[in-house]
Design a protein around this motif. Structure first.
Motif, short mmCIF file in Angstrom:
data_model
loop_
_atom_site.label_atom_id
_atom_site.label_comp_id
_atom_site.label_asym_id
_atom_site.label_seq_id
_atom_site.Cartn_x
_atom_site.Cartn_y
_atom_site.Cartn_z
N VAL A 1 -27.06 -39.72 -36.58
CA VAL A 1 -26.90 -38.34 -37.05
C VAL A 1 -27.59 -37.44 -36.04
CG1 VAL A 1 -27.38 -36.69 -38.90
CG2 VAL A 1 -26.78 -39.05 -39.47
N ASP A 2 -26.83 -36.53 -35.43
CA ASP A 2 -27.36 -35.66 -34.37
C ASP A 2 -26.61 -34.34 -34.43
OD1 ASP A 2 -28.16 -34.36 -32.06
OD2 ASP A 2 -28.13 -36.17 -30.83
N ASP A 3 -27.23 -33.34 -35.02
CA ASP A 3 -26.57 -32.04 -35.18
C ASP A 3 -26.30 -31.36 -33.84
OD1 ASP A 3 -26.35 -32.31 -37.86
OD2 ASP A 3 -27.84 -30.77 -38.40
N GLU A 4 -27.15 -31.56 -32.86
CA GLU A 4 -26.94 -30.95 -31.55
C GLU A 4 -25.69 -31.54 -30.89
OE1 GLU A 4 -30.39 -31.29 -29.15
OE2 GLU A 4 -31.69 -30.17 -30.53
N ALA A 5 -25.58 -32.86 -30.91
CA ALA A 5 -24.40 -33.49 -30.33
C ALA A 5 -23.15 -33.14 -31.13
CB ALA A 5 -24.59 -35.01 -30.31
N PHE A 6 -23.31 -33.03 -32.45
CA PHE A 6 -22.18 -32.66 -33.29
C PHE A 6 -21.67 -31.26 -32.93
CE2 PHE A 6 -20.54 -30.36 -36.96
CZ PHE A 6 -19.53 -31.20 -37.40
N ALA A 7 -22.59 -30.33 -32.73
CA ALA A 7 -22.19 -28.95 -32.41
C ALA A 7 -21.45 -28.89 -31.08
CB ALA A 7 -23.43 -28.05 -32.38
N ARG A 8 -21.94 -29.59 -30.08
CA ARG A 8 -21.26 -29.59 -28.78
C ARG A 8 -19.88 -30.21 -28.87
NH1 ARG A 8 -26.58 -30.89 -27.03
NH2 ARG A 8 -26.03 -33.13 -26.97
N ALA A 9 -19.77 -31.32 -29.61
CA ALA A 9 -18.47 -31.98 -29.76
C ALA A 9 -17.50 -31.10 -30.54
CB ALA A 9 -18.64 -33.33 -30.46
N TRP A 10 -18.00 -30.41 -31.53
CA TRP A 10 -17.14 -29.53 -32.32
C TRP A 10 -16.59 -28.39 -31.46
CZ3 TRP A 10 -15.16 -30.00 -37.07
CH2 TRP A 10 -14.59 -28.88 -37.67
N ILE A 11 -17.44 -27.80 -30.66
CA ILE A 11 -17.00 -26.71 -29.78
C ILE A 11 -16.00 -27.22 -28.75
CG2 ILE A 11 -17.78 -25.10 -27.99
CD1 ILE A 11 -20.41 -24.85 -29.58
N ALA B 1 -12.90 -18.34 -30.31
CA ALA B 1 -13.96 -17.69 -29.53
C ALA B 1 -15.32 -18.02 -30.13
CB ALA B 1 -13.74 -16.19 -29.48
N ARG B 2 -16.37 -17.57 -29.47
CA ARG B 2 -17.74 -17.89 -29.88
C ARG B 2 -18.01 -17.47 -31.32
NH1 ARG B 2 -21.99 -18.17 -25.94
NH2 ARG B 2 -23.20 -16.94 -27.41
N ARG B 3 -17.58 -16.28 -31.71
CA ARG B 3 -17.89 -15.81 -33.06
C ARG B 3 -17.27 -16.69 -34.14
NH1 ARG B 3 -16.24 -9.74 -34.20
NH2 ARG B 3 -14.17 -10.70 -34.03
N ARG C 1 -26.50 -21.78 -31.45
CA ARG C 1 -26.56 -20.82 -30.34
C ARG C 1 -26.70 -21.54 -29.01
NH1 ARG C 1 -30.88 -18.53 -31.76
NH2 ARG C 1 -29.87 -17.31 -33.40
N ASP C 2 -27.53 -22.57 -28.97
CA ASP C 2 -27.70 -23.32 -27.73
C ASP C 2 -26.39 -23.97 -27.30
OD1 ASP C 2 -30.35 -22.61 -27.67
OD2 ASP C 2 -31.07 -24.50 -28.56
N ALA C 3 -25.64 -24.48 -28.27
CA ALA C 3 -24.36 -25.12 -27.93
C ALA C 3 -23.32 -24.09 -27.51
CB ALA C 3 -23.86 -25.93 -29.13
N LEU C 4 -23.32 -22.94 -28.16
CA LEU C 4 -22.34 -21.89 -27.83
C LEU C 4 -22.61 -21.29 -26.45
CD1 LEU C 4 -22.14 -20.16 -31.32
CD2 LEU C 4 -20.31 -21.45 -30.21
N ASP C 5 -23.87 -21.27 -26.04
CA ASP C 5 -24.20 -20.72 -24.73
C ASP C 5 -23.61 -21.54 -23.59
OD1 ASP C 5 -25.57 -18.61 -25.80
OD2 ASP C 5 -27.56 -19.54 -25.62
N GLU C 6 -23.19 -22.76 -23.89
CA GLU C 6 -22.60 -23.60 -22.86
C GLU C 6 -21.13 -23.27 -22.60
OE1 GLU C 6 -23.20 -27.66 -23.93
OE2 GLU C 6 -25.39 -27.49 -24.10
N ILE C 7 -20.53 -22.40 -23.41
CA ILE C 7 -19.14 -22.01 -23.20
C ILE C 7 -19.04 -21.10 -21.99
CG2 ILE C 7 -17.15 -20.80 -24.19
CD1 ILE C 7 -18.10 -21.58 -26.94
#
Length: 250
Positions: A138-148, A158-160, A177-183
């Motif tokens: 379980v890793d929310d950071e990895a989940f967020a990046r994969a979702w994006i 878009a980001r919003r 926010r950290d994951a979205l900044d990678e876009i």
């Protein structure tokens, strides 16, 4: 003249055989109509053949009594010992988590909601989720990046819009926010252009003002700012040979 002599002792009594041959022997008593162990010869006529009747006993849990009434047979009680010991709540919860994570990553909140829906005790759910985080399942950071990575190019979000989806998934705002900044902003703009080009094919018969409103509205629903949406629509209309009208989008 011969004297009547008694039969010799070795001859025995032949009356039973004669009676059987001439069917004079009395029929054996019949078994009760509802007995489960009826055998040939126990029928009322002594023939061993069941007499046709409209009151045939049912094989589906009922039987006919001597009075003609049907009674339902009570099923035997469950063998409690055969069912085995009750399941271990922690083992059940662990299996639920592994099943949920098979083939798809999930956020901690999604997994916690699933365990709560299965009535897993909160203390067991929390301990297991903590353990799954420690081992990286379980890793929310990895989940967020994969979702994006899947939703941004695939759905053109878009980001919003992506931020709203991650919030619904229970991802912490800072993690999101950290994951979205990678876009890459260039990637986001290119996704918007692809959406406009695809939609334009279905707007060939509407006027430019209507087309502009629909295209900008579509991009707004995807989470794009009005400034970027209007800029992309204007340029794509021009590339398609259509004049972008002077329209107030406020």
């Amino acid at each position: 003249m011969r004297e009547d002599r008694p039969p010799p002792s070795w001859l025995g009594d032949v009356s039973a055989g004669v009676d059987a041959w001439t069917q004079r022997a009395s029929a054996p008593p019949s078994a009760p109509a509802d007995g489960p162990d009826d055998t040939p010869g126990d029928t009322p006529d002594g023939t061993g053949q069941e007499r046709p009747s409209g009151r045939r006993s049912s094989a589906r849990g009922t039987r006919r009594t001597t009075g003609g009434r049907r009674t339902r047979r009570t099923p035997p009680p469950d063998d409690v010992a055969a069912l085995g010991p009750p399941a271990d709540p922690e083992a059940v919860a662990r299996k639920i988590l592994l099943d949920q994570l098979t083939g798809q990553a999930r956020s901690r909140k999604e997994l916690a909601d699933k365990l709560a829906g299965k009535d897993v005790p909160p203390e067991i759910a929390t301990a297991l989720l903590d353990r799954f985080e420690e081992v990286g399942l379980v890793d929310d950071e990895a989940f967020a990046r994969a979702w994006i990575a899947s939703r941004q190019p695939g759905k053109g979000l878009a980001r919003r819009a992506l931020a709203q989806e991650l919030r619904r998934k229970g991802i912490d705002d800072e993690v999101a926010r950290d994951a979205l900044d990678e876009i890459d902003p260039a990637d986001e703009e290119e996704a918007a252009r692809r959406l406009v080009r695809k939609k334009l094919r279905s707007l060939s018969r509407v006027d430019d003002q209507t087309a502009t409103r629909r295209l900008v509205g579509m991009l707004a629903r995807k989470g794009y700012s009005s400034g970027l949406a209007f800029s992309v629509v204007r340029e794509e209309l021009a590339d398609a040979g259509r004049d972008e009208p002077d329209i107030d989008l406020d």
